[in-house]
Enzyme design. Structure first.
Site, PDB file in Angstrom:
ATOM      1  N   GLU A  64       0.811  -1.213   0.000  1.00  0.00           N
ATOM      2  CA  GLU A  64       0.000   0.000   0.000  1.00  0.00           C
ATOM      3  C   GLU A  64       0.849   1.269   0.000  1.00  0.00           C
ATOM      4  OE1 GLU A  64      -2.888  -0.233   3.084  1.00  0.00           O
ATOM      5  OE2 GLU A  64      -3.659  -2.159   2.413  1.00  0.00           O
ATOM      6  N   GLN A  65       2.154   1.108   0.024  1.00  0.00           N
ATOM      7  CA  GLN A  65       3.047   2.252  -0.046  1.00  0.00           C
ATOM      8  C   GLN A  65       4.230   1.882  -0.929  1.00  0.00           C
ATOM      9  OE1 GLN A  65       4.087   3.893   3.765  1.00  0.00           O
ATOM     10  NE2 GLN A  65       2.042   3.626   4.580  1.00  0.00           N
TER      11      GLN A  65
END
Length: 201
Positions: free
Chosen positions: A52-53
């Site tokens: 997610e990053q």
């Protein structure tokens, strides 16, 4: 029984970096050999990508490098991308790799993103994005939902709404694999899986 390890937020800098990470995962957790296996004789069956990053680059290289070991031992690969389609920024780092059909299972997180989740009693946005995900080169596609209102920032679907408004549509897809709940703690508190288990197949 399938037991997978999970990769969280991480950035790969090159295809070579992806290969090194794949070799490390294979030798340390999967079917390879290493003097520093933290789980001892236990061997994981696969890896789940929950990114997610970081950047969206080189995840395909990592998945391909892991899948290259399939001739020695099947390595199950799964991904948990967020639901915006197409992804932008950190909203969906895995979409390029998912497009290549590298994953055995894809659990799309249909929460924490108002543009593609259930809200105000309406499932239209969720169903529109689900239909787009089914057009990708995926194997089994799972609907990821929060198991309780407190399990995510937004996107909770009451079990009765899931059963009446969502499942009848998504189950018609040949790629439908089931429902993924986040997470087990909230499921035990809320009884979500018990409420829907008779309707998911």
């Amino acid at each position: 029984m399938t037991i997978r390890g999970e990769i969280g937020s991480y950035s790969l800098s090159s295809p070579q970096d992806a290969q090194q990470v794949a070799d490390y995962l294979w030798n340390t957790y999967l079917g390879g050999q290493s003097s520093t296996r933290p789980l001892g004789d236990a061997v994981l069956d696969g890896i789940d990508f929950d990114i997610e990053q970081g950047t969206d680059q080189f995840w395909s290289d990592l998945a391909k490098a892991l899948a290259a070991h399939n001739s020695q031992k099947k390595v199950y690969l799964s991904a948990a991308p967020q639901c915006p389609f197409p992804g932008n920024g950190v909203a969906n780092q895995l979409l390029p790799a998912v497009r290549e059909g590298l994953f055995d299972y894809v659990w799309v997180q249909f929460y924490n993103n108002p543009q593609c989740q259930y809200g105000s009693g309406n499932a239209d946005a969720l169903l529109a994005r689900w239909n787009e995900w089914t057009q990708l080169n995926t194997n089994q596609l799972f609907l990821g939902v929060p198991a309780a209102p407190g399990a995510a920032g937004s996107g909770y679907i009451p079990p009765d709404a899931l059963i009446s408004q969502v499942l009848p549509t998504i189950k018609s897809s040949p790629k439908y694999g089931g429902v993924m709940l986040w997470d087990r703690f909230f499921d035990q508190q809320n009884g979500y899986s018990n409420a829907i288990k008779g309707s998911i197949n």
